[in-house]
Scaffold this active site. Structure first.
Site, PDB file in Angstrom:
ATOM      1  N   ASP A 104      -6.975  -1.441  -4.548  1.00  0.00           N
ATOM      2  CA  ASP A 104      -8.049  -1.124  -3.602  1.00  0.00           C
ATOM      3  C   ASP A 104      -9.059  -0.155  -4.223  1.00  0.00           C
ATOM      4  O   ASP A 104     -10.271  -0.309  -4.050  1.00  0.00           O
ATOM      5  CB  ASP A 104      -7.481  -0.510  -2.326  1.00  0.00           C
TER       6      ASP A 104
ATOM      7  N   ASP B 205       0.861  -1.180   0.000  1.00  0.00           N
ATOM      8  CA  ASP B 205       0.000   0.000   0.000  1.00  0.00           C
ATOM      9  C   ASP B 205       0.897   1.229   0.000  1.00  0.00           C
ATOM     10  O   ASP B 205       1.990   1.211   0.580  1.00  0.00           O
ATOM     11  CB  ASP B 205      -0.897   0.018   1.237  1.00  0.00           C
TER      12      ASP B 205
END
Length: 186
Positions: A150, A134
Site C-alpha cells: 500500500d 495488512d
C-alpha cells in the site's frame, strides 16, 4: 544523442523493474513475518511499537482485507483481481515500451516501479489467499491498517501525479517562451 538517450532510458527502466521486484520481495517478507508473529491460536494480535504518554501511536496489527483501499468493495475478489491485473499490465507496458513518450522522466519511471510493486504485492495476496494481509496500524489518526505494498502504490501514485504536473508546467512554460533567434554574423 537520440541513441544514447534510448539506451539510458532502457537501463533506467531495467533499474525500475529491479526496484519493483525488490519492493515486492520486501512486501512478501513483511507479510510473512506478520502472519507468523501476529496470529496466535487463530487470534489476530496487535503489538504496540510506539506510545506517547500512554497513547498508542504505531502498532503491528494483523488484519485480512477482502476489499480494496479503506475496505471498499469488500468480497469483490475476482473484480479486484481483474481490475488490478489490467492496471498492472498497463503499468508494465509503460515501463517496458517507448509507446508513451511522456513517461520519460526519472520520477515518472520510479513512480511506475512503485505502483507496479504495490499492485503486484497485493494482487499476489488476493490470488492466493482471497484477502490482502495488512499489519501497519498507525493510530495517531483513525486510519486503516495497511502494508508495504500500500505504501508503494500510494507513494508511486502521488509521485506520478506530481511528475505529470511538473512536466505539464514545464511544457506549457516552454511553449510560452519566445524563440530566441541568434544571428551568427553579428
Amino acid at each position: 544523442m537520440r541513441i544514447g538517450l534510448a539506451k539510458h532510458n532502457r537501463s533506467l527502466r531495467l533499474y525500475a523493474l529491479i526496484v519493483a521486484v525488490t519492493f515486492i520481495g520486501v512486501d512478501r517478507l513483511t507479510k510473512q513475518i506478520a502472519t507468523e508473529r501476529l496470529i496466535e491460536d487463530g487470534r489476530h494480535l496487535s503489538v504496540n511499537l510506539i506510545s506517547i504518554n500512554g497513547r498508542e501511536i504505531l502498532n503491528l496489527s494483523y488484519c485480512e482485507n477482502t476489499g480494496a483501499a479503506f475496505s471498499i468493495l469488500q468480497g469483490q475478489r475476482w473484480f479486484l483481481i481483474g481490475v488490478t491485473g489490467l492496471l498492472l499490465a498497463g503499468v508494465l507496458a509503460l515501463l517496458l515500451t517507448d509507446l508513451f513518450s511522456q513517461i520519460q522522466s526519472r520520477a515518472s519511471i520510479a513512480a511506475l516501479a512503485l505502483i507496479l510493486a504495490g499492485g503486484t504485492g497485493n494482487l499476489i495476496d488476493r490470488i492466493f489467499y482471497g484477502y490482502v494481509v495488512d499489519f501497519i496500524d498507525f493510530r495517531i489518526i483513525n486510519f486503516p491498517v495497511f502494508n508495504v505494498a500500500d505504501i508503494c502504490a500510494v507513494t508511486g501514485s502521488l509521485l506520478l501525479l506530481f511528475a505529470m504536473i511538473r512536466d505539464e508546467i514545464k511544457s506549457a512554460s516552454a511553449k510560452k517562451k519566445p524563440a530566441i533567434i541568434s544571428n551568427e554574423n553579428e
